[in-house]
Every structure is written in structure tokens, then in C-alpha cells.
Scaffold this motif. Structure first.
Motif, mmCIF file in Angstrom:
data_model
loop_
_atom_site.group_PDB
_atom_site.id
_atom_site.type_symbol
_atom_site.label_atom_id
_atom_site.label_comp_id
_atom_site.label_asym_id
_atom_site.label_seq_id
_atom_site.Cartn_x
_atom_site.Cartn_y
_atom_site.Cartn_z
ATOM 1 N N LEU A 95 -20.173 3.674 -26.961
ATOM 2 C CA LEU A 95 -18.946 3.465 -27.723
ATOM 3 C C LEU A 95 -17.785 3.147 -26.789
ATOM 4 C CD1 LEU A 95 -17.314 3.585 -30.385
ATOM 5 C CD2 LEU A 95 -17.043 6.052 -29.972
ATOM 6 N N ALA A 96 -17.695 3.880 -25.686
ATOM 7 C CA ALA A 96 -16.624 3.629 -24.712
ATOM 8 C C ALA A 96 -16.715 2.214 -24.157
ATOM 9 C CB ALA A 96 -16.698 4.653 -23.575
ATOM 10 N N GLU A 97 -17.939 1.762 -23.853
ATOM 11 C CA GLU A 97 -18.122 0.405 -23.324
ATOM 12 C C GLU A 97 -17.717 -0.648 -24.346
ATOM 13 O OE1 GLU A 97 -22.224 0.452 -22.348
ATOM 14 O OE2 GLU A 97 -21.959 1.598 -20.481
ATOM 15 N N ARG A 98 -18.066 -0.418 -25.592
ATOM 16 C CA ARG A 98 -17.742 -1.395 -26.628
ATOM 17 C C ARG A 98 -16.224 -1.432 -26.873
ATOM 18 N NH1 ARG A 98 -22.787 -2.328 -29.336
ATOM 19 N NH2 ARG A 98 -24.246 -2.373 -27.577
ATOM 20 N N LEU A 99 -15.592 -0.279 -26.850
ATOM 21 C CA LEU A 99 -14.134 -0.248 -27.025
ATOM 22 C C LEU A 99 -13.423 -0.914 -25.851
ATOM 23 C CD1 LEU A 99 -13.631 3.319 -28.525
ATOM 24 C CD2 LEU A 99 -13.143 1.141 -29.662
ATOM 25 N N ALA A 100 -13.965 -0.762 -24.660
ATOM 26 C CA ALA A 100 -13.396 -1.473 -23.508
ATOM 27 C C ALA A 100 -13.478 -2.976 -23.736
ATOM 28 C CB ALA A 100 -14.129 -1.084 -22.229
ATOM 29 N N GLY A 101 -14.571 -3.432 -24.355
ATOM 30 C CA GLY A 101 -14.696 -4.849 -24.692
ATOM 31 C C GLY A 101 -13.671 -5.290 -25.702
ATOM 32 N N VAL A 102 -13.375 -4.426 -26.663
ATOM 33 C CA VAL A 102 -12.318 -4.741 -27.632
ATOM 34 C C VAL A 102 -10.984 -4.901 -26.915
ATOM 35 C CG1 VAL A 102 -10.996 -3.824 -29.580
ATOM 36 C CG2 VAL A 102 -13.488 -3.613 -29.567
ATOM 37 N N GLY A 103 -10.699 -4.006 -25.978
ATOM 38 C CA GLY A 103 -9.459 -4.117 -25.212
ATOM 39 C C GLY A 103 -9.374 -5.412 -24.435
ATOM 40 N N ARG A 104 -10.493 -5.800 -23.794
ATOM 41 C CA ARG A 104 -10.509 -7.069 -23.057
ATOM 42 C C ARG A 104 -10.240 -8.244 -23.983
ATOM 43 N NH1 ARG A 104 -14.925 -4.658 -20.556
ATOM 44 N NH2 ARG A 104 -16.394 -5.782 -21.888
ATOM 45 N N ALA A 105 -10.845 -8.205 -25.161
ATOM 46 C CA ALA A 105 -10.673 -9.306 -26.111
ATOM 47 C C ALA A 105 -9.218 -9.420 -26.572
ATOM 48 C CB ALA A 105 -11.587 -9.108 -27.313
ATOM 49 N N ILE A 106 -8.576 -8.289 -26.797
ATOM 50 C CA ILE A 106 -7.178 -8.308 -27.241
ATOM 51 C C ILE A 106 -6.291 -8.907 -26.160
ATOM 52 C CG2 ILE A 106 -5.194 -6.835 -27.778
ATOM 53 C CD1 ILE A 106 -7.162 -4.965 -29.242
ATOM 54 N N LEU A 107 -6.484 -8.474 -24.921
ATOM 55 C CA LEU A 107 -5.631 -8.958 -23.834
ATOM 56 C C LEU A 107 -5.941 -10.402 -23.454
ATOM 57 C CD1 LEU A 107 -5.543 -5.752 -21.623
ATOM 58 C CD2 LEU A 107 -3.639 -6.746 -22.909
ATOM 59 N N ALA A 108 -7.158 -10.845 -23.748
ATOM 60 C CA ALA A 108 -7.542 -12.225 -23.419
ATOM 61 C C ALA A 108 -7.220 -13.201 -24.544
ATOM 62 C CB ALA A 108 -9.031 -12.294 -23.098
ATOM 63 N N ALA A 109 -6.664 -12.703 -25.644
ATOM 64 C CA ALA A 109 -6.444 -13.554 -26.814
ATOM 65 C C ALA A 109 -5.388 -14.627 -26.573
ATOM 66 C CB ALA A 109 -6.052 -12.703 -28.023
ATOM 67 N N GLU A 110 -4.529 -14.422 -25.596
ATOM 68 C CA GLU A 110 -3.489 -15.405 -25.287
ATOM 69 C C GLU A 110 -3.435 -15.635 -23.786
ATOM 70 O OE1 GLU A 110 0.260 -14.922 -27.353
ATOM 71 O OE2 GLU A 110 -0.652 -13.370 -28.593
ATOM 72 N N PRO A 111 -2.815 -16.732 -23.348
ATOM 73 C CA PRO A 111 -2.689 -16.974 -21.907
ATOM 74 C C PRO A 111 -1.947 -15.836 -21.227
ATOM 75 C CG PRO A 111 -2.101 -18.938 -23.162
ATOM 76 C CD PRO A 111 -2.231 -17.832 -24.160
ATOM 77 N N PRO A 112 -2.240 -15.575 -19.952
ATOM 78 C CA PRO A 112 -1.536 -14.508 -19.236
ATOM 79 C C PRO A 112 -0.024 -14.752 -19.262
ATOM 80 C CG PRO A 112 -3.395 -15.299 -17.954
ATOM 81 C CD PRO A 112 -3.224 -16.247 -19.109
ATOM 82 N N PRO A 113 0.774 -13.693 -19.391
ATOM 83 C CA PRO A 113 2.224 -13.871 -19.360
ATOM 84 C C PRO A 113 2.686 -14.342 -17.982
ATOM 85 C CG PRO A 113 1.641 -11.531 -19.343
ATOM 86 C CD PRO A 113 0.371 -12.290 -19.584
ATOM 87 N N ALA A 114 3.920 -14.835 -17.935
ATOM 88 C CA ALA A 114 4.431 -15.462 -16.710
ATOM 89 C C ALA A 114 4.401 -14.525 -15.508
ATOM 90 C CB ALA A 114 5.859 -15.955 -16.949
ATOM 91 N N HIS A 115 4.648 -13.246 -15.724
ATOM 92 C CA HIS A 115 4.695 -12.322 -14.593
ATOM 93 C C HIS A 115 3.310 -11.882 -14.149
ATOM 94 C CE1 HIS A 115 3.918 -9.312 -17.692
ATOM 95 N NE2 HIS A 115 3.735 -8.416 -16.745
ATOM 96 N N ARG A 116 2.259 -12.320 -14.901
ATOM 97 C CA ARG A 116 0.886 -11.940 -14.567
ATOM 98 C C ARG A 116 -0.014 -13.171 -14.566
ATOM 99 N NH1 ARG A 116 -2.055 -7.323 -14.583
ATOM 100 N NH2 ARG A 116 -0.899 -5.360 -14.718
ATOM 101 N N PRO A 117 0.235 -14.128 -13.701
ATOM 102 C CA PRO A 117 -0.592 -15.338 -13.706
ATOM 103 C C PRO A 117 -2.056 -15.047 -13.394
ATOM 104 C CG PRO A 117 0.762 -15.230 -11.724
ATOM 105 C CD PRO A 117 1.258 -14.162 -12.640
ATOM 106 N N GLU A 118 -2.306 -13.916 -12.735
ATOM 107 C CA GLU A 118 -3.684 -13.558 -12.403
ATOM 108 C C GLU A 118 -4.411 -12.906 -13.568
ATOM 109 O OE1 GLU A 118 -1.352 -9.818 -11.914
ATOM 110 O OE2 GLU A 118 -1.023 -11.962 -11.598
ATOM 111 N N GLY A 119 -3.709 -12.618 -14.639
ATOM 112 C CA GLY A 119 -4.329 -12.032 -15.818
ATOM 113 C C GLY A 119 -4.341 -10.515 -15.805
ATOM 114 N N TRP A 120 -5.235 -9.949 -16.594
ATOM 115 C CA TRP A 120 -5.235 -8.516 -16.867
ATOM 116 C C TRP A 120 -6.450 -7.796 -16.285
ATOM 117 C CZ3 TRP A 120 -0.918 -6.546 -18.896
ATOM 118 C CH2 TRP A 120 -0.082 -7.383 -19.650
ATOM 119 N N ASP A 121 -7.128 -8.372 -15.307
ATOM 120 C CA ASP A 121 -8.367 -7.770 -14.816
ATOM 121 C C ASP A 121 -8.174 -6.332 -14.348
ATOM 122 O OD1 ASP A 121 -9.698 -10.069 -15.413
ATOM 123 O OD2 ASP A 121 -9.974 -10.729 -13.339
#
Length: 209
Positions: A95-121
Motif C-alpha cells: 500500500l505504501a508503495e502504491r501511494l508513493a506512486g500516486v504522489g509521483r503521478a500528482i507531481l508529474a502531472a504538470e511541467p516542473p515549476p520554474a524554481h525546480r527545473p530538475e523536477g521533483w525526484d
């Protein structure tokens, strides 16, 4: 930045992963906007219009809202684990692994913001680690979970520390209030049994990748 523009509205009871993703995104966006923008507006007082007209302040505010969004999302994912775990006995780590995937999907839904060109890894790795730890321990009260987001909000506020030194408890209280409110809504609006079953179904294995 559609997630940060979305305020919470009433919706049908969540029963799928997609529903959960929408719920978490909207609630995290609402908390980030309210806690950060409301504080800055009150702090600016009569200088509000002048401050918000400054490009440098707007850029810093946008960065803060994004960082706050991610931090609140992390807290809400932990609380989602608490809400869903009773329905996945013996599979809390999955369950924890799947929820982590949900979090990744939410943060990856749009291009990285200007102050984070490297993304949310770095954030998604931290979320996965936090959820893995959550899976191995008794659930914590929502107000305690919310301390993590409150610390991130404090660290990124676009108001100089000298001008908010006496406001720490008010800021922390505001963040915790919105996260506890989201928890209360989760209990009512997210069908834990149905959502947990969808998260752990075979067709959702990609969420763990």
C-alpha cells in the motif's frame, strides 16, 4: 499550475485511484494556497497591493506555494495510508508503495515549476521513504503528521524571517488546521475499502515502479 488553482469542492465519494489522486491534489492545493497566501496578505497589510505587484515577490510566492503543495501532499499521503491500511491487512508495505506512486503521478502531472527545473525526484524519493516508514509503525495523529508540512512552509515563506519571527505558531497552526480538515474530509469522502482494493489490484502494479 492547475492543481494550485483548484479549490476544494464537493464531489462524489472517492472509490478509485483516480478519485483519490483528485482528492489529494485538490486538498493539498487548497491548504498550500490558504496557509501561504492568507498569511502573506495579512502580513503585508496595507502594503498588500504593492508587495504582490513585485515580480520577485510573486516568483518567491509561487515557489513557496509549490513547495508547500508538495509538503502537504506528503502529509496527506501518510494520512491516506492510515485511512486505507485497515483494509489491506498484511499488505501495508505494498500500500505504501502504491501511494508513493500516486504522489509521483500528482507531481508529474504538470511541467516542473520554474524554481525546480530538475523536477521533483528528491521529493518523491522522500515521500516513498516516509511512506515505507509509516507502513511499519502505528498511525500518528493527523496534527502530528502535519508538523512536516508546517516546517516546509516556514522554510519557504517569501517573508523575511525577521518579520515573521513571532508568527511561527500562527503559521504552524494554520497548516495543521487545513491538514486536519483534509483528514476529516478524507474519512467522509474517500471510500477506504474500495479505494484500497483498487490500489492493490493487479492492474495498478505500475504505481510501484
Amino acid at each position: 499550475m492547475s492543481a494550485l488553482k483548484s479549490l476544494w469542492t464537493s464531489a462524489p465519494r472517492a472509490a478509485t485511484v483516480d478519485d483519490l489522486r483528485t482528492f489529494l491534489s485538490r486538498r493539498a492545493a487548497f491548504a498550500a494556497q490558504k496557509a501561504v497566501t492568507d498569511y502573506c496578505e495579512v502580513k503585508a497589510g496595507l502594503n498588500r497591493d504593492a508587495l504582490f505587484a513585485e515580480a520577485s515577490f510573486r516568483d518567491a510566492l509561487t515557489a513557496c506555494r509549490w513547495e508547500s503543495f508538495a509538503a502537504v501532499l506528503s502529509d496527506l499521503l501518510v494520512l491516506a495510508h492510515t485511512h486505507l491500511a485497515p483494509h489491506v491487512a498484511g499488505h501495508e508495505t505494498v500500500l505504501a508503495e502504491r501511494l508513493a506512486g500516486v504522489g509521483r503521478a500528482i507531481l508529474a502531472a504538470e511541467p516542473p515549476p520554474a524554481h525546480r527545473p530538475e523536477g521533483w525526484d528528491d521529493v518523491t524519493v522522500a515521500i516513498a521513504s516516509r511512506l515505507a516508514e509509516t507502513a511499519g509503525h502505528p498511525p500518528r495523529p493527523p496534527a502530528e503528521v502535519a508538523r512536516a508540512a508546517a516546517r516546509r512552509v516556514l522554510a519557504t515563506l517569501p517573508i523575511h524571517e525577521n518579520h515573521r519571527r513571532t508568527d511561527r505558531e500562527a503559521i504552524v497552526g494554520a497548516v495543521r488546521f487545513h491538514i486536519v480538515s483534509a483528514w476529516d474530509a478524507m474519512l467522509i469522502e474517500v471510500d477506504a475499502a474500495a479505494t484500497a482494493a483498487d490500489l492493490l489490484s493487479d492492474r495498478r502494479t505500475g504505481l510501484a515502479g
